[in-house]
Write an enzyme that holds these catalytic residues in place. Sequence first.
Site, PDB file in Angstrom:
ATOM      1  N   GLU A  44       0.745  -1.158  -0.023  1.00 15.56           N
ATOM      2  CA  GLU A  44       0.057   0.030  -0.102  1.00 15.56           C
ATOM      3  C   GLU A  44       1.045   1.354   0.014  1.00 15.56           C
ATOM      4  O   GLU A  44       2.071   1.220   0.139  1.00 15.56           O
ATOM      5  CB  GLU A  44      -0.901  -0.118   0.949  1.00 15.56           C
ATOM      6  CG  GLU A  44      -2.047  -1.256   0.833  1.00 15.56           C
ATOM      7  CD  GLU A  44      -3.137  -1.190   2.192  1.00 15.56           C
ATOM      8  OE1 GLU A  44      -2.664  -0.629   3.125  1.00 15.56           O
ATOM      9  OE2 GLU A  44      -3.839  -2.122   2.065  1.00 15.56           O
ATOM     10  N   CYS A  53      -1.721  -4.870  -5.558  1.00 19.53           N
ATOM     11  CA  CYS A  53      -2.387  -6.021  -4.995  1.00 19.53           C
ATOM     12  C   CYS A  53      -1.299  -7.246  -4.870  1.00 19.53           C
ATOM     13  O   CYS A  53      -0.440  -7.318  -5.933  1.00 19.53           O
ATOM     14  CB  CYS A  53      -3.609  -6.515  -5.839  1.00 19.53           C
ATOM     15  SG  CYS A  53      -4.887  -5.334  -5.558  1.00 19.53           S
ATOM     16  N   GLU A  55      -1.659 -10.412  -6.030  1.00 16.80           N
ATOM     17  CA  GLU A  55      -1.713 -11.041  -7.428  1.00 16.80           C
ATOM     18  C   GLU A  55      -0.610 -10.270  -8.349  1.00 16.80           C
ATOM     19  O   GLU A  55      -0.196 -10.971  -9.122  1.00 16.80           O
ATOM     20  CB  GLU A  55      -3.138 -11.102  -8.171  1.00 16.80           C
ATOM     21  CG  GLU A  55      -4.116 -11.762  -7.072  1.00 16.80           C
ATOM     22  CD  GLU A  55      -4.835 -10.960  -6.324  1.00 16.80           C
ATOM     23  OE1 GLU A  55      -3.934 -10.024  -5.570  1.00 16.80           O
ATOM     24  OE2 GLU A  55      -6.116 -10.979  -6.205  1.00 16.80           O
ATOM     25  N   CYS A  89      -6.954  -6.939 -10.818  1.00 18.87           N
ATOM     26  CA  CYS A  89      -6.189  -7.940 -10.841  1.00 18.87           C
ATOM     27  C   CYS A  89      -6.921  -9.081 -11.936  1.00 18.87           C
ATOM     28  O   CYS A  89      -6.159  -9.698 -12.694  1.00 18.87           O
ATOM     29  CB  CYS A  89      -6.047  -8.706  -9.553  1.00 18.87           C
ATOM     30  SG  CYS A  89      -4.953  -7.587  -8.686  1.00 18.87           S
TER      31      CYS A  89
END
Length: 132
Positions: A44, A53, A55, A89
């Site tokens: 973040e 993210c 992934e 994602c």
Amino acid sequence: MNIEALIQEAKAAREMAYVPYSKFKVGAALLGKDGKVYRGCNIENAAYSMTNCAERTALFKAYSEGNTQFDAIAVVADTKRPVPPCGACRQVISELCAPETKVILTNLHGDIQELTVAELLPGAFSPEDLDA
Ligand SMILES: O=c1ccn([C@H]2C[C@H](O)[C@@H](CO)O2)c(=O)[nH]1
Ligand SMILES: [Zn+2]
């Protein structure tokens, strides 16, 4: 590598999450056809929209090292149901993984949902759509 081992890799990746804002840790593990595993966590930022993210972290690590052929990706978070990847994602996975690639979604309770990349985002915008 079997699915259970890949899930363990995703759980280990999750421990590296940098999540001072949401406190919501996500881990991913991407299995290359050559057997290499790329771990990813969510990262973040105080400028919230810069967040990456888990992934996409795993996928970008693999691509940045020239590895683009995968058998599976596992994702784990502390969710009631197997963690559903976000729309961004799903879009990126759809382009960077072959349609038959396995997607293993899980949580800390051991619930597992297994699907394919093709099933993750029906009707994904694709490189072919850029052709007039
Ligand atoms: O599949 C998902 C869903 C959410 N997040 C991250 C983004 C953000 O850091 C936090 C809360 O949305 O979880 C992921 O990494 N993967
Ligand atoms: Zn996402």
